[in-house]
Design an enzyme around this catalytic site. Structure first.
Site, mmCIF file in Angstrom:
data_model
loop_
_atom_site.group_PDB
_atom_site.id
_atom_site.type_symbol
_atom_site.label_atom_id
_atom_site.label_comp_id
_atom_site.label_asym_id
_atom_site.label_seq_id
_atom_site.Cartn_x
_atom_site.Cartn_y
_atom_site.Cartn_z
ATOM 1 N N ASP A 88 -3.500 3.903 -54.189
ATOM 2 C CA ASP A 88 -2.322 4.672 -54.585
ATOM 3 C C ASP A 88 -2.281 4.910 -56.096
ATOM 4 O O ASP A 88 -2.935 4.219 -56.869
ATOM 5 C CB ASP A 88 -1.069 3.906 -54.155
ATOM 6 C CG ASP A 88 0.126 4.812 -53.901
ATOM 7 O OD1 ASP A 88 0.076 5.995 -54.280
ATOM 8 O OD2 ASP A 88 1.115 4.326 -53.320
ATOM 9 N N GLU A 113 8.592 10.037 -47.125
ATOM 10 C CA GLU A 113 9.152 9.147 -48.146
ATOM 11 C C GLU A 113 10.301 9.806 -48.901
ATOM 12 O O GLU A 113 11.225 9.129 -49.351
ATOM 13 C CB GLU A 113 8.060 8.717 -49.124
ATOM 14 C CG GLU A 113 7.489 9.849 -49.965
ATOM 15 C CD GLU A 113 6.425 9.386 -50.956
ATOM 16 O OE1 GLU A 113 5.951 8.248 -50.817
ATOM 17 O OE2 GLU A 113 6.074 10.161 -51.865
#
Length: 656
Positions: free
Chosen positions: A408, A463
């Site tokens: 990430d 998200e």
């Protein structure tokens, strides 16, 4: 006699000079002859694109400015060669077991050791530069103009930086309406409503070179690239993101002999074709891995989206209680519901030291427990932390038995950042580790060379439901036509708290909800390409609905055949995908309620299929969680009318 010879010589020289001064045109057409690319060499190099003999892109200049040379300036052709390819590709996984790789290619060689390669497929056209220099080169800038005919409407994934790809789409009624200096990530979509033509600008085979944006410059759209980083500092989220503090005055420093990325123009007058367009994959570097038996796409339970909360469970839950016992609950849930993996997100180890494991999480015991249940474990990490000592960190993940890693916060696509994707994928493959890239730039086909890359984020996904209104059904019906052209996307669907447009509110921290109906959410598991698919919601929420889990447990993440039954960009999509003897159907609509016809004539035999059908309930416009589930029988002659609520959907699971 001497005078005659002199006169002839002078005439030949003049003729040669005249011929050199005349422009030279080169044309390449798609196998079905609908698409055409024309290149004119007249000192400079320009290209044009036509669909059904209608010009889409008017003459547009291309070239590359090197530190000591300009490719495309005073260009002189030294020769050409052409070929036709009609072969079959066999992807390790995807939405088709086989792909037809049929194209016409023309290579134009120029004096000065460089070439322009053109390809025309039925799905689109592409060009790339190839250089043959003995020494490394510096690319100061690249010229790529996109001079659209007329002024098409634009769906613009706009960004004001070079650090984010989870962007919303902005609709402009014409190119002229885009502000000067504004830029967008690619793929970018252009639309001609009267002819129903759609054009997508994209790129493929991006290796060791910065990613391409499109930018409004001097009232034209041109390619745009991040500068080469000169200084990196840590900052942004938790001071662990590699931020560019200073840049060089050029975009790339690279080998002198290489092929540069493909510049891709996809054009169609049938929206349906965009949902199964795999041109970016076809243009990418072929597979570099020979041992691939360990690469297994699948579905994963995941704790982050719902804050690790297990309402109604007998064990403590929530982000503060992420421990061995809690994760075993997730593993049991996965094992009981045909989910192949558990994704453990941030918190299992130190963000700055991958080897420093959270003492509340016995990661070795968890992975061993998962193996006993046939559930593999993916582990999250920060890109900057991973690459501090890539080999040692990956050796550690391999030693504890992880099946893969979620990397990430790259948040860049300059040349140095792009090189990291291949470096990580290659090093992970040596250790039989799959990779899910997050906080990353869009895919451009690297997963073909390294199929251990099982997903990319690079999408404004679920998200965002935690903090804003952007992940909504209107957005949901744009990304499969645009972002998905580039490759698979980790949207992370599966919300079981479904809300109408009027009742939705972001929630963070806590248990978030999503916009659109429950069947709309389920349809994402069919419509969206996601070889590694997260189930974003809480296991205890899924456990309330065994019929929902029947579908989610059955639906695969990769398929042998895909049929696009009906579609319109930004409005609706109806798709059928086959795996084995079973078919899975997904239908989605934007915020407009509509009825779509489900025509089963795509079935190839006259056998009777049993179908589990999930549709929006009559009151789903106001209560988005309400749905109907019934089991019926159908044949290839059956036609069903499916009422889709506002932000609605439907799914079906067919078995012989």
């Amino acid at each position: 006699m001497k005078f005659k010879i002199l006169l002839i010589s002078v005439c030949l020289i003049l003729l040669k000079l005249t011929c050199q001064a005349l422009p030279k045109d080169y044309t390449i057409t798609s196998p079905d002859t609908k698409l055409k690319m024309q290149v004119r060499v007249d000192g400079s190099i320009t290209y044009s694109v036509y669909l059904n003999n209608n010009i889409l892109i008017s003459p547009s200049a291309i070239g590359m400015t090197l530190q000591n040379n300009i490719l495309g300036n005073a260009a002189k052709v030294s020769g050409t060669k052409s070929k036709t390819v009609n072969s079959t590709l066999h992807p390790l996984y995807g939405k088709e077991a086989t792909l037809t790789d049929n194209y016409n290619e023309l290579v134009i060689n120029f004096e000065g050791n460089y070439s322009l390669v053109l390809r025309a497929y039925n799905e689109g056209v592409a060009y790339r530069f190839v250089t043959s220099f003995s020494e490394p080169i510096i690319v100061v800038n690249e010229k790529a103009q996109f001079n659209f005919s007329g002024s098409p409407e634009v769906v613009f994934p706009e960004t004001d930086n070079y650090t984010a790809w989870e962007v919303p789409y902005i609709n402009y009624n014409s190119i002229t309406a885009i502000g000067e200096g504004k830029k967008a990530i690619t793929p970018t979509l252009f639309s001609y409503p009267q002819s129903k033509t759609k054009v997508i600008v994209a790129e493929a085979d991006l290796l060791n070179y910065p990613g391409m944006y499109v930018k409004k410059q001097n009232d034209k759209l041109v390619g745009n690239w991040a500068k080469y980083p000169a200084e990196i500092k840590m900052g942004s989220w938790g001071d662990f993101v590699m931020q560019v503090a200073k840049t060089k005055d050029y975009i790339s420093e690279t080998d002198g002999s290489r092929a540069f990325p493909w510049r891709v123009i996809i054009a169609t007058d049938d929206d349906k074709t965009l949902l199964n367009n795999q041109l970016v994959y076809k243009l990418a570097t072929p597979a570099k891995l020979t041992n691939t038996a360990w690469i297994k796409p699948g579905k994963a339970a995941w704790e982050w989206w719902h804050d690790a909360m297990l309402p109604g469970s007998s064990i403590p839950s929530g982000m503060g209680n992420r421990n061995t016992k809690l994760y075993k609950y997730y593993i049991d849930f996965a094992a009981n519901n045909n989910l192949q993996y558990l994704m453990i997100d941030a918190g299992w180890s130190d963000n700055y030291n991958l080897l420093k494991v959270n003492p509340k999480v016995d990661i070795k015991e968890l992975i061993a427990y998962g193996k006993s249940k046939k559930v593999g474990v993916f582990l999250w990490c920060v890109a900057s932390t991973l690459i501090k000592n890539l080999d040692a960190n990956l050796d550690f993940l391999q030693s504890i038995g992880a099946v893969g890693v979620k990397v990430d916060f790259f948040d860049r696509d300059d040349q140095a950042a792009i090189a990291l994707f291949e470096e990580i994928a290659k090093a992970a493959a040596k250790r039989n580790l799959m990779v899910n890239f997050h906080g990353c730039s869009k895919p451009t086909g690297l997963q073909r060379a390294y199929p251990n890359i099982v997903n990319y984020e690079a999408v404004r996904g679920a998200e965002c439901s935690k903090w804003d209104y952007s992940a909504n059904p209107d957005h949901h019906l744009l990304i499969p036509f645009i972002r998905m052209i580039a490759g698979p996307m980790d949207y992370t669907p599966g919300s079981m708290r479904n809300r109408s447009k009027e009742s939705f509110k972001p929630v963070d921290p806590g248990l978030p909800s999503s916009q659109g109906t429950r069947c709309h959410e389920l349809a994402m598991f069919v419509v969206y390409d996601q070889p590694l698919a997260m189930l974003s919601d809480s296991p205890t929420e899924y456990e309330k609905y065994p019929d929902i889990m029947k579908f989610l447990g059955a639906v695969p993440t990769v398929f042998e055949e895909t049929k696009v039954l009906d579609a319109k960009v930004g409005e609706y999509a109806v798709m059928a995908k086959k795996q084995g003897n079973n078919w899975f159907i997904g239908a989605m609509t934007n915020w407009e309620a509509r009825t779509v016809e489900l025509d089963f004539s795509f079935l190839k035999n006259d056998k009777i299929y049993t179908i589990d059908l999930y549709t929006d309930a009559a009151d789903a416009n106001t209560n988005a969680e309400h749905y109907e589930h019934k089991t019926i029988q159908v044949t290839k002659k059956t036609k069903l009318q499916l009422p889709l609520a506002k932000g609605g959907g439907a799914v079906a699971y067919l078995k012989m």
